[in-house]
Design an enzyme around this catalytic site. Sequence first.
Site, PDB file in Angstrom:
ATOM      1  N   LYS A   1       3.264   5.659  16.872  1.00 54.44           N
ATOM      2  CA  LYS A   1       3.382   5.081  18.223  1.00 54.44           C
ATOM      3  C   LYS A   1       3.759   6.173  19.230  1.00 54.44           C
ATOM      4  O   LYS A   1       4.178   7.262  18.837  1.00 54.44           O
ATOM      5  CB  LYS A   1       4.456   3.990  18.211  1.00 54.44           C
TER       6      LYS A   1
ATOM      7  N   ARG B   1      16.190  -7.547  18.735  1.00 54.09           N
ATOM      8  CA  ARG B   1      15.048  -7.012  19.478  1.00 54.09           C
ATOM      9  C   ARG B   1      13.857  -7.872  19.076  1.00 54.09           C
ATOM     10  O   ARG B   1      13.923  -9.083  19.232  1.00 54.09           O
ATOM     11  CB  ARG B   1      14.902  -5.524  19.149  1.00 54.09           C
TER      12      ARG B   1
ATOM     13  N   TYR C   1      19.255  24.866  42.518  1.00 53.79           N
ATOM     14  CA  TYR C   1      19.830  23.952  43.502  1.00 53.79           C
ATOM     15  C   TYR C   1      21.341  23.820  43.354  1.00 53.79           C
ATOM     16  O   TYR C   1      21.848  23.653  42.242  1.00 53.79           O
ATOM     17  CB  TYR C   1      19.210  22.568  43.364  1.00 53.79           C
TER      18      TYR C   1
ATOM     19  N   MET D   1      12.141  20.250  39.416  1.00 51.81           N
ATOM     20  CA  MET D   1      10.976  19.440  39.061  1.00 51.81           C
ATOM     21  C   MET D   1       9.943  20.252  38.288  1.00 51.81           C
ATOM     22  O   MET D   1       9.345  19.765  37.326  1.00 51.81           O
ATOM     23  CB  MET D   1      10.343  18.856  40.326  1.00 51.81           C
TER      24      MET D   1
HETATM   25  C1  LIG Z   1       9.746   3.429  15.847  1.00 56.04           C
HETATM   26  C2  LIG Z   1       9.841   2.512  14.710  1.00 56.04           C
HETATM   27  C3  LIG Z   1       9.947   2.991  13.398  1.00 56.04           C
HETATM   28  C4  LIG Z   1      10.109   4.447  13.058  1.00 56.04           C
HETATM   29  O1  LIG Z   1      11.450   4.833  13.250  1.00 56.04           O
HETATM   30  P1  LIG Z   1      11.936   6.307  12.902  1.00 56.04           P
HETATM   31  O2  LIG Z   1      13.396   6.244  13.097  1.00 56.04           O
HETATM   32  O3  LIG Z   1      11.254   7.203  13.866  1.00 56.04           O
HETATM   33  O4  LIG Z   1      11.528   6.565  11.500  1.00 56.04           O
HETATM   34  C5  LIG Z   1       9.910   2.079  12.364  1.00 56.04           C
HETATM   35  N1  LIG Z   1       9.786   0.762  12.621  1.00 56.04           N
HETATM   36  C6  LIG Z   1       9.727   0.267  13.867  1.00 56.04           C
HETATM   37  C7  LIG Z   1       9.627  -1.195  14.065  1.00 56.04           C
HETATM   38  C8  LIG Z   1       9.767   1.113  14.954  1.00 56.04           C
HETATM   39  O5  LIG Z   1       9.733   0.604  16.190  1.00 56.04           O
END
Ligand SMILES: *Cc1c(COP(=O)(O)O)cnc(C)c1O
Length: 398
Positions: free
Chosen positions: A43, A141, A277, A325
């Site tokens: 992802k 979640r 800055y 930036m």
């Molecule tokens: C991002 C994610 C993972 C992977 O987690 P890591 O800590 O990067 O191994 C696994 N399962 C779900 C549902 C996630 O959102």
Amino acid sequence: MSPSRSPRTPLRRAEIVIDLAAIRHNVKRLRDHLRTPIMTVVKADGYGHGLVEAGRAAREGGADWLGVASADEALALREAGDVGRLLAWLIMPSEPVEDLVAADIDITAYTVADLVKFATAGDELGMTPRVQLKIDTGLSRGGAALADWSALVARARSLEAEGAIRVTGIWSHFSASENPADPISDLQEKVFGDAVAIAEEAGLRPEVRHLANSAGALLRPGSRLDLVRVGVATYGIDPAPGVEGSPWPELGLVPAMTARAELALVKRIGAGEGVSYNHTWVAEEPTSVGLVPVGYAEGIQRSAGNRATVWVGGARRPVRGTVCMDQIVVDLGDADVEPGAEVVLWGTGADGEPTAQDWAEASETIAYEVVTRIGGRMKRRHVDSDLADDTSVQGDDR
Ligand SMILES: *Cc1c(COP(=O)(O)O)cnc(C)c1O
């Protein structure tokens, strides 16, 4: 492979270099160590490493599944030719799922409404969607609350009995697996076990039950079950830095990302001169400063100002003053470094250069955020240090 060093390819302005051999190696090492089938999580553009390229390297390393959050990510992998098992877990209410079902993607249901939507899509296509059910074991979640679980599995079972869906998996996600002292993980494992038992009593026979992310897989062998969802470790980043008893040091995983830039300018400043800055740093003695063409627009944390270091001319050099930036200023002392020299922000660490973890500590964040945020105007390219010479460039993708 010998992926211990950050890649040596011609340098241009500011770029992110991804060594696909490192990803391949890491997946293989993880698979050997964990002795459990692996879902490599790609992802968020493969945690900044490239969705398609990371997915391909992971498959070459032996990934049994790929995992993504969004529908678009899953479809992009299919469009790029990936044909293996693939799970998506964050489908929006507004998103049609016909394309996902047609592309043989396993999709996650949190609610009865999801099940109905998936079954309807399957009916229209004359296909049986592969559905995984997610139970919320304490993260609050995604997933069904335990109170809603019995209704979800009952509906899933009746849709399955009609041939409208096939339940391929049951899964959940840890809240604090990187912290072995937190009792929440034991509790989550227990709730997960209960949820699986309820599903089995209802007649479901999922292929895979999975719970562990990288830290869970590494630190809690009992949580590996049928499949582990490994994200950050794939990219050579320790999910639980500094945890005692972690197998991480023996695994020999290699950070796959090097972020680097050309030095734009070098100049002397005198004692008492302020840098960047608001002059949050003032030279106590004369020194040379170098200008590096990356800033917060590239995803460099502003909080790294006056705290992070970069690698230039064979040594770590401190970032001085505020992150701007488009640029940062680094302190070269009296080193003999010329404009055009290579500045490694982070890499494998093998030569002494900082790692993404070092940047995370300097910015008070986690390395996950460091690698997924970097980008902006930086180019990204993929190399493969397994090939004869590690300068072979696989192409630019942005
Ligand atoms: C991002 C994610 C993972 C992977 O987690 P890591 O800590 O990067 O191994 C696994 N399962 C779900 C549902 C996630 O959102």
